[in-house]
Scaffold this motif. Structure first.
Motif, PDB file in Angstrom:
ATOM      1  N   UNK A 198      24.234  62.099  54.523  1.00 19.85           N
ATOM      2  CA  UNK A 198      23.544  60.877  54.902  1.00 19.85           C
ATOM      3  C   UNK A 198      23.246  60.786  56.389  1.00 19.85           C
ATOM      4  N   UNK A 199      23.362  61.892  57.109  1.00 17.63           N
ATOM      5  CA  UNK A 199      23.155  61.919  58.560  1.00 17.63           C
ATOM      6  C   UNK A 199      21.721  61.522  58.905  1.00 17.63           C
ATOM      7  N   UNK A 200      21.579  60.543  59.799  1.00 18.36           N
ATOM      8  CA  UNK A 200      20.264  60.084  60.254  1.00 18.36           C
ATOM      9  C   UNK A 200      20.022  60.384  61.722  1.00 18.36           C
ATOM     10  N   UNK A 250      14.823  61.096  59.585  1.00 23.34           N
ATOM     11  CA  UNK A 250      13.467  60.621  59.299  1.00 23.34           C
ATOM     12  C   UNK A 250      12.651  60.363  60.563  1.00 23.34           C
ATOM     13  N   UNK A 251      13.220  60.626  61.734  1.00 23.53           N
ATOM     14  CA  UNK A 251      12.524  60.337  62.993  1.00 23.53           C
ATOM     15  C   UNK A 251      12.365  61.621  63.811  1.00 23.53           C
ATOM     16  N   UNK A 252      11.154  61.842  64.292  1.00 24.04           N
ATOM     17  CA  UNK A 252      10.893  63.029  65.117  1.00 24.04           C
ATOM     18  C   UNK A 252      11.706  62.998  66.400  1.00 24.04           C
ATOM     19  N   UNK A 253      12.071  61.807  66.867  1.00 24.87           N
ATOM     20  CA  UNK A 253      12.900  61.696  68.076  1.00 24.87           C
ATOM     21  C   UNK A 253      14.243  62.400  67.870  1.00 24.87           C
ATOM     22  N   UNK A 254      14.726  62.387  66.649  1.00 23.18           N
ATOM     23  CA  UNK A 254      15.978  63.091  66.350  1.00 23.18           C
ATOM     24  C   UNK A 254      15.777  64.599  66.436  1.00 23.18           C
ATOM     25  N   UNK A 282      13.123  69.101  52.653  1.00 21.84           N
ATOM     26  CA  UNK A 282      13.400  67.849  51.937  1.00 21.84           C
ATOM     27  C   UNK A 282      13.936  66.735  52.838  1.00 21.84           C
ATOM     28  N   UNK A 283      13.841  66.898  54.155  1.00 21.96           N
ATOM     29  CA  UNK A 283      14.160  65.786  55.047  1.00 21.96           C
ATOM     30  C   UNK A 283      12.942  64.865  55.079  1.00 21.96           C
ATOM     31  N   UNK A 284      13.148  63.553  55.137  1.00 17.73           N
ATOM     32  CA  UNK A 284      12.029  62.612  55.060  1.00 17.73           C
ATOM     33  C   UNK A 284      11.270  62.415  56.378  1.00 17.73           C
ATOM     34  N   UNK A 285      10.916  63.508  57.034  1.00 16.63           N
ATOM     35  CA  UNK A 285      10.160  63.437  58.286  1.00 16.63           C
ATOM     36  C   UNK A 285       8.672  63.289  57.978  1.00 16.63           C
TER      37      UNK A 285
END
Length: 128
Positions: free
Chosen positions: A44-46, A68-72, A89-92
């Motif tokens: 569940x790492x975001x 889910x964020x390009x900043x990450x 399968x990451x929700x980017x």
């Protein structure tokens, strides 16, 4: 397991934290400078805060994580030793090989496939 505090074993080389949807934080991993392979798939790492950036990490698997964020993913630029990355399968939004390679130019393998010349050319184009 909800975070990574307490993993104070700097000599650890491989850490498999797969399939734990409750794992939300990587804080505590930054001390694991000896880790060469880190598998966070199915967690569940975001956020990538806490990754060991001053070490030997060469293989980072994050398949089916909640990033889910390009900043990450921008934080991966600090990981100059990473040559294999899996973000399948990451929700980017707008996930492409070129966008990943632009952030981690030293990659040799992305999502289980070797980096090709067209991937390198796409990375040169920058973000759409």
């Amino acid at each position: 397991l909800q975070d990574c505090d307490g993993f104070g074993v700097p000599s650890l080389e491989t850490l498999l934290l797969t399939g734990n949807p409750n794992l939300k934080s990587l804080n505590g991993l930054q001390t694991l400078t000896g880790v060469t392979e880190l598998d966070l798939s199915g967690n569940g790492v975001e956020s990538l805060d806490g990754l060991p950036t001053n070490g030997k990490l060469s293989k980072l698997l994050m398949k089916d994580c909640k990033i889910a964020a390009w900043e990450e993913l921008d934080k991966l630029t600090a990981l100059t030793t990473v040559i294999e990355l899996d973000v399948e399968a990451c929700p980017l939004p707008g996930l492409t090989r070129g966008r990943i390679l632009m952030r981690v130019p030293g990659l040799k393998i992305l999502d289980g496939l070797p980096i090709r010349e067209d991937d390198t050319e796409a990375a040169k184009q920058g973000d759409p």
